[in-house]
Design a protein around this motif. Sequence first.
Motif, mmCIF file in Angstrom:
data_model
loop_
_atom_site.group_PDB
_atom_site.id
_atom_site.type_symbol
_atom_site.label_atom_id
_atom_site.label_comp_id
_atom_site.label_asym_id
_atom_site.label_seq_id
_atom_site.Cartn_x
_atom_site.Cartn_y
_atom_site.Cartn_z
ATOM 1 N N PRO A 36 9.154 -3.518 4.233
ATOM 2 C CA PRO A 36 8.567 -2.491 5.103
ATOM 3 C C PRO A 36 8.979 -1.070 4.707
ATOM 4 O O PRO A 36 8.148 -0.157 4.716
ATOM 5 C CB PRO A 36 9.084 -2.844 6.497
ATOM 6 C CG PRO A 36 9.433 -4.278 6.427
ATOM 7 C CD PRO A 36 9.902 -4.514 5.023
ATOM 8 N N ALA A 37 10.237 -0.887 4.329
ATOM 9 C CA ALA A 37 10.703 0.445 3.930
ATOM 10 C C ALA A 37 10.033 0.880 2.634
ATOM 11 O O ALA A 37 9.623 2.046 2.494
ATOM 12 C CB ALA A 37 12.216 0.455 3.781
ATOM 13 N N GLN A 38 9.892 -0.025 1.700
ATOM 14 C CA GLN A 38 9.236 0.308 0.435
ATOM 15 C C GLN A 38 7.753 0.601 0.645
ATOM 16 O O GLN A 38 7.181 1.472 -0.003
ATOM 17 C CB GLN A 38 9.451 -0.809 -0.587
ATOM 18 C CG GLN A 38 10.897 -0.891 -1.083
ATOM 19 C CD GLN A 38 11.368 0.410 -1.717
ATOM 20 O OE1 GLN A 38 10.772 0.897 -2.667
ATOM 21 N NE2 GLN A 38 12.440 0.974 -1.172
ATOM 22 N N ALA A 39 7.129 -0.106 1.575
ATOM 23 C CA ALA A 39 5.719 0.157 1.899
ATOM 24 C C ALA A 39 5.575 1.544 2.524
ATOM 25 O O ALA A 39 4.623 2.277 2.220
ATOM 26 C CB ALA A 39 5.180 -0.921 2.835
ATOM 27 N N LEU A 40 6.514 1.922 3.389
ATOM 28 C CA LEU A 40 6.494 3.245 4.008
ATOM 29 C C LEU A 40 6.670 4.324 2.942
ATOM 30 O O LEU A 40 5.923 5.315 2.915
ATOM 31 C CB LEU A 40 7.596 3.349 5.066
ATOM 32 C CG LEU A 40 7.676 4.638 5.859
ATOM 33 C CD1 LEU A 40 6.409 4.869 6.672
ATOM 34 C CD2 LEU A 40 8.900 4.609 6.771
ATOM 35 N N LEU A 41 7.607 4.120 2.049
ATOM 36 C CA LEU A 41 7.827 5.074 0.959
ATOM 37 C C LEU A 41 6.584 5.193 0.076
ATOM 38 O O LEU A 41 6.196 6.292 -0.323
ATOM 39 C CB LEU A 41 9.047 4.651 0.135
ATOM 40 C CG LEU A 41 9.446 5.570 -1.015
ATOM 41 C CD1 LEU A 41 9.728 6.989 -0.526
ATOM 42 C CD2 LEU A 41 10.669 4.991 -1.735
ATOM 43 N N THR A 42 5.930 4.093 -0.180
ATOM 44 C CA THR A 42 4.689 4.096 -0.969
ATOM 45 C C THR A 42 3.610 4.908 -0.271
ATOM 46 O O THR A 42 2.889 5.690 -0.917
ATOM 47 C CB THR A 42 4.218 2.660 -1.246
ATOM 48 O OG1 THR A 42 5.221 1.982 -2.007
ATOM 49 C CG2 THR A 42 2.904 2.632 -1.996
#
Length: 127
Positions: free
Chosen positions: A114-120
Amino acid sequence: MQLLTEAVAETALIEVVRISAVPSERGVSYPGRAIAHWVEGEAEELLSLMGSLPSGAQHRCGFSPGWSVRAYGESLDLALFEAAFCFNCHEVRMHGPAVPSELETQFFDADTAPAQALLTLFRAATP
């Protein structure tokens, strides 16, 4: 990450800001350029992603956030809340009229999906 249920329900617009500096005091909007405005499905997706961020441990970097989101209600006058994200120290700082003191500083696991998706999402919105 804990979000305010009422503020999320009232959100009509999300403004994404590429932060250019850290304000001199807490509780003040983070300076920077608005790089995106999301409504309806996009705003709901972002808020859902934020709400799904798993808690994490604090890391030390001095808090250097790259992006913030400002949530606005239908009137679009005053932000319901702003959340600034630092993916180095895994910290998010929130402020606004709808934010109780116990939710002002939270830590998330920046290495999760989820954090990596938000950063993306943030990177994709950045010109």
